[in-house]
Design a protein around this motif. Structure first.
Motif, PDB file in Angstrom:
ATOM      1  N   ARG A   1      29.058  37.821  55.104  1.00  0.00           N
ATOM      2  CA  ARG A   1      28.411  37.010  54.064  1.00  0.00           C
ATOM      3  C   ARG A   1      26.979  36.660  54.472  1.00  0.00           C
ATOM      4  O   ARG A   1      26.497  35.547  54.239  1.00  0.00           O
ATOM      5  CB  ARG A   1      29.224  35.753  53.762  1.00  0.00           C
ATOM      6  CG  ARG A   1      30.614  36.051  53.211  1.00  0.00           C
ATOM      7  CD  ARG A   1      31.405  34.800  52.955  1.00  0.00           C
ATOM      8  NE  ARG A   1      30.782  33.973  51.924  1.00  0.00           N
ATOM      9  CZ  ARG A   1      31.082  32.693  51.700  1.00  0.00           C
ATOM     10  NH1 ARG A   1      31.994  32.106  52.451  1.00  0.00           N
ATOM     11  NH2 ARG A   1      30.484  32.030  50.750  1.00  0.00           N
TER      12      ARG A   1
ATOM     13  N   TYR B   1      34.742  38.151  53.030  1.00  0.00           N
ATOM     14  CA  TYR B   1      35.669  38.149  51.894  1.00  0.00           C
ATOM     15  C   TYR B   1      36.949  38.928  52.235  1.00  0.00           C
ATOM     16  O   TYR B   1      37.365  39.826  51.512  1.00  0.00           O
ATOM     17  CB  TYR B   1      34.976  38.751  50.667  1.00  0.00           C
ATOM     18  CG  TYR B   1      33.717  38.012  50.268  1.00  0.00           C
ATOM     19  CD1 TYR B   1      33.767  36.681  49.874  1.00  0.00           C
ATOM     20  CD2 TYR B   1      32.476  38.652  50.296  1.00  0.00           C
ATOM     21  CE1 TYR B   1      32.611  35.997  49.521  1.00  0.00           C
ATOM     22  CE2 TYR B   1      31.320  37.975  49.941  1.00  0.00           C
ATOM     23  CZ  TYR B   1      31.389  36.642  49.561  1.00  0.00           C
ATOM     24  OH  TYR B   1      30.242  35.971  49.204  1.00  0.00           O
TER      25      TYR B   1
ATOM     26  N   ASN C   1      32.535  41.190  47.101  1.00  0.00           N
ATOM     27  CA  ASN C   1      31.682  40.061  46.744  1.00  0.00           C
ATOM     28  C   ASN C   1      32.531  38.880  46.276  1.00  0.00           C
ATOM     29  O   ASN C   1      33.743  39.006  46.056  1.00  0.00           O
ATOM     30  CB  ASN C   1      30.654  40.460  45.682  1.00  0.00           C
ATOM     31  CG  ASN C   1      31.288  40.972  44.398  1.00  0.00           C
ATOM     32  OD1 ASN C   1      31.824  40.205  43.608  1.00  0.00           O
ATOM     33  ND2 ASN C   1      31.243  42.290  44.189  1.00  0.00           N
ATOM     34  N   LEU C   2      31.883  37.743  46.120  1.00  0.00           N
ATOM     35  CA  LEU C   2      32.595  36.507  45.804  1.00  0.00           C
ATOM     36  C   LEU C   2      33.308  36.575  44.460  1.00  0.00           C
ATOM     37  O   LEU C   2      34.440  36.081  44.321  1.00  0.00           O
ATOM     38  CB  LEU C   2      31.614  35.333  45.809  1.00  0.00           C
ATOM     39  CG  LEU C   2      32.216  33.947  45.538  1.00  0.00           C
ATOM     40  CD1 LEU C   2      33.277  33.604  46.582  1.00  0.00           C
ATOM     41  CD2 LEU C   2      31.106  32.887  45.505  1.00  0.00           C
ATOM     42  N   LYS C   3      32.699  37.195  43.462  1.00  0.00           N
ATOM     43  CA  LYS C   3      33.327  37.296  42.144  1.00  0.00           C
ATOM     44  C   LYS C   3      34.644  38.076  42.229  1.00  0.00           C
ATOM     45  O   LYS C   3      35.657  37.669  41.637  1.00  0.00           O
ATOM     46  CB  LYS C   3      32.363  37.978  41.164  1.00  0.00           C
ATOM     47  CG  LYS C   3      32.894  38.094  39.752  1.00  0.00           C
ATOM     48  CD  LYS C   3      31.859  38.743  38.841  1.00  0.00           C
ATOM     49  CE  LYS C   3      32.408  38.913  37.430  1.00  0.00           C
ATOM     50  NZ  LYS C   3      31.402  39.568  36.538  1.00  0.00           N
TER      51      LYS C   3
ATOM     52  N   PRO D   1      29.434  41.904  52.977  1.00  0.00           N
ATOM     53  CA  PRO D   1      30.626  41.115  52.633  1.00  0.00           C
ATOM     54  C   PRO D   1      31.507  40.762  53.824  1.00  0.00           C
ATOM     55  O   PRO D   1      32.333  39.859  53.733  1.00  0.00           O
ATOM     56  CB  PRO D   1      31.368  42.020  51.650  1.00  0.00           C
ATOM     57  CG  PRO D   1      30.872  43.396  51.915  1.00  0.00           C
ATOM     58  CD  PRO D   1      29.465  43.243  52.379  1.00  0.00           C
TER      59      PRO D   1
ATOM     60  N   TYR E   1      36.475  38.509  44.941  1.00  0.00           N
ATOM     61  CA  TYR E   1      37.380  37.694  45.750  1.00  0.00           C
ATOM     62  C   TYR E   1      38.049  36.621  44.897  1.00  0.00           C
ATOM     63  O   TYR E   1      39.280  36.439  44.943  1.00  0.00           O
ATOM     64  CB  TYR E   1      36.584  37.063  46.900  1.00  0.00           C
ATOM     65  CG  TYR E   1      37.373  36.159  47.816  1.00  0.00           C
ATOM     66  CD1 TYR E   1      37.954  36.641  48.982  1.00  0.00           C
ATOM     67  CD2 TYR E   1      37.526  34.803  47.515  1.00  0.00           C
ATOM     68  CE1 TYR E   1      38.672  35.807  49.827  1.00  0.00           C
ATOM     69  CE2 TYR E   1      38.250  33.961  48.349  1.00  0.00           C
ATOM     70  CZ  TYR E   1      38.814  34.467  49.506  1.00  0.00           C
ATOM     71  OH  TYR E   1      39.532  33.639  50.332  1.00  0.00           O
ATOM     72  N   GLU E   2      37.254  35.887  44.122  1.00  0.00           N
ATOM     73  CA  GLU E   2      37.804  34.797  43.316  1.00  0.00           C
ATOM     74  C   GLU E   2      38.742  35.321  42.233  1.00  0.00           C
ATOM     75  O   GLU E   2      39.770  34.697  41.934  1.00  0.00           O
ATOM     76  CB  GLU E   2      36.666  33.992  42.692  1.00  0.00           C
ATOM     77  CG  GLU E   2      35.876  33.181  43.720  1.00  0.00           C
ATOM     78  CD  GLU E   2      34.706  32.437  43.120  1.00  0.00           C
ATOM     79  OE1 GLU E   2      34.239  31.465  43.739  1.00  0.00           O
ATOM     80  OE2 GLU E   2      34.223  32.839  42.022  1.00  0.00           O
TER      81      GLU E   2
ATOM     82  N   THR F   1      37.983  28.847  49.369  1.00  0.00           N
ATOM     83  CA  THR F   1      36.613  29.128  49.812  1.00  0.00           C
ATOM     84  C   THR F   1      36.703  29.926  51.103  1.00  0.00           C
ATOM     85  O   THR F   1      37.180  29.405  52.124  1.00  0.00           O
ATOM     86  CB  THR F   1      35.823  27.834  50.056  1.00  0.00           C
ATOM     87  OG1 THR F   1      35.822  27.058  48.863  1.00  0.00           O
ATOM     88  CG2 THR F   1      34.388  28.149  50.456  1.00  0.00           C
ATOM     89  N   PRO F   2      36.284  31.181  51.084  1.00  0.00           N
ATOM     90  CA  PRO F   2      36.411  31.995  52.300  1.00  0.00           C
ATOM     91  C   PRO F   2      35.589  31.407  53.438  1.00  0.00           C
ATOM     92  O   PRO F   2      34.426  31.046  53.259  1.00  0.00           O
ATOM     93  CB  PRO F   2      35.892  33.371  51.868  1.00  0.00           C
ATOM     94  CG  PRO F   2      35.062  33.118  50.652  1.00  0.00           C
ATOM     95  CD  PRO F   2      35.655  31.927  49.975  1.00  0.00           C
TER      96      PRO F   2
END
Length: 485
Positions: A37, A364, A329-331, A34, A333-334, A359-360
């Protein structure tokens, strides 16, 4: 001498671990670092076929494992703990990469996992039968095959806290680690085999919870599910288990308050309060989320807390100086970004931090955020914030502090700071939480039960209670020679 890269293929297990060997499949999940990425491994994920294989393996192993003496099980678990410590640096590097955890924190997690297994191997011998002179004996027997579902934030220590008690009780375990962080669990399972724990006693299935996890939960031969994760998923697991009346141990979400009274020596505790708020980049179930401060010290506390938070070092987890790494992870983060935006939309005042970019651009990474003056309409006590955010809330009197502390659907932990022991006792008795710290903060003790009230979970982990959770009570009635009753 060249240092071995922990991601060298020959040093990793990337298949499912079933009956003491690596099992490859035709489906994959990419494990990401992370911080950068970048994909660090492609892990083979389990289908129904692998789940069935793991259950058959666990059933076969259970027949013999349950018959070993507690002393023998203890000996093997202690050897496993020793191997974790011997391989601590390699395990730490893998943990740091897959979780995004600062390397010093990763080392601490490995040691904690091994130490807990040592504790469990000693404490588990104390499980005993109860004898009666009325012609019966009450004994404890292992539940059977246990499904162990672990989270991404502390994959190794959570594995130890669940698998150690299960094994010590005589059960076998099928571990389903979070799909983002399976590598350390696979390494630990291999080390368990190296320690002499027989094949099938610990199996590991990789893959998303919606697939491998759901298949494990639904399998009729799995007698108990121990899950650490979100309250939302915990409710789904609870519902699934009801079809078979399965035992469950659920360690779920938190939104923990810290109450700071006007007489508190808060300056002395400020470092530990800050650490407990932002540790592991806020990805921590019993971290402090809401800081409830008496109005007479509100401004001074807030200024100092913001200053301490601003000085936390966010950066590359590989650096020895880093205190906070990226979100995993992206989930996550969002979701954290949405939560910050929601608080701002409700009128919360951001004292420190910023809204994470949509958008990183790199890893993250997010900066710690501190809010005050958040309206009640934001309902901050009714969701878990898995990220580095704190809310500072003023109170006027003791009753209001209690009301604010309990204004949440969760009840995992709470923290109290006051020099008035009567106030501390009253607050402790009336705060709805499973663990409460008074004028101190430290890691939950191995020999104390840990778990939550309300929607923070069911059951308790750690301590003798946590080992007994993997057992069933059985009553034996005897008629002995000369007994004419």
């Amino acid at each position: 001498m060249k240092r071995r890269n922990p991601m060298d293929r020959e040093s990793l297990i990337t298949g499912c671990w079933i009956h003491g060997r690596e099992v490859v499949t035709h489906r994959f999940w990419s494990v990401e670092d992370p911080a950068e990425r970048a994909v660090i491994a492609r892990v083979h994920t389990a289908s129904e076929e692998e789940v069935n294989q793991a259950v058959c393996s666990s059933a076969q192993a259970f027949a013999n494992w349950r018959m070993l003496s507690p002393e023998k099980r203890s000996e093997l678990i202690k050897k496993w703990a020793e191997l974790l410590k011997r391989n601590a640096e390699r395990l730490s590097e893998v943990l740091s990469l897959e979780v995004g955890k600062p390397i010093r924190s990763a080392r601490s997690e490995v040691v904690s996992a091994a130490d807990f297994l040592d504790y469990c191997a000693t404490e588990g011998i104390r499980i005993s039968a109860r004898y009666s002179d009325s012609g019966f004996i009450v004994i404890r027997e292992p539940v059977g095959i246990c499904g162990i579902i672990t989270p991404y934030n502390y994959p190794l220590s959570t594995l130890a806290v669940k698998v150690g008690p299960a094994l010590m009780a005589g059960c076998t375990a099928i571990v389903k680690p979070d799909e983002h962080t399976p590598l350390s669990s696979l390494m630990a399972a291999k080390l368990a085999l190296d320690a002499g724990i027989p094949p099938g006693v610990i199996n590991v299935l990789c893959g998303p919870g919606e697939e491998a996890g759901r298949l494990l939960v639904r399998h009729p031969s799995v007698r108990l599910i121990s899950f650490t994760g979100s309250t939302k998923v915990g409710k789904e697991i609870y519902a699934e288990c009801s079809a078979y009346i399965k035992r469950v141990i659920l360690e779920l979400g938190g939104n923990c308050p810290a109450i700071i009274a006007s007489d508190a020596s808060w300056e002395r505790h400020l470092d530990s309060i800050t650490q407990q708020t932002f540790k592991n980049t806020g990805q921590y179930c019993y971290r402090i989320t809401r800081i409830i401060v008496h109005k007479s010290i509100y401004e001074s506390f807030t200024a100092r807390f913001v200053e301490k938070t601003r000085n936390l070092r966010v950066g590359n987890p590989k650096s020895e100086e880093t205190q906070l790494g990226p979100l995993n992870n992206l989930k996550i983060y969002e979701n954290f970004r949405r939560q910050i935006l929601s608080v701002l939309e409700h009128g919360g005042e951001m004292l420190l931090g910023e809204v994470p970019e949509e958008t990183p651009s790199g890893g993250y990474f997010v900066r710690p955020v501190v809010f005050r003056n958040v309206p009640t309409s934001a309902r901050i006590g009714f969701q878990e914030y898995f990220g580095p955010v704190a809310f500072i809330i003023p109170f006027s009197d003791d009753d209001e502090a209690l009301e604010l502390a309990n204004d949440t659907i969760f009840g995992l932990a709470a923290y109290i700071f006051t020099e008035d022991y009567r106030r501390a006792l009253r607050w402790s008795r009336n705060i709805e939480a499973g663990s409460i710290w008074v004028n101190r903060i430290h890691q939950a003790r191995f020999d104390a039960p840990f778990g939550g009230f309300k929607q923070s979970g069911i059951g308790r982990e750690k301590s003798l209670h946590g080992i007994e959770a993997f057992t069933e009570l059985k009553t034996l009635y005897f008629k002995l020679d000369g007994d004419h009753r």
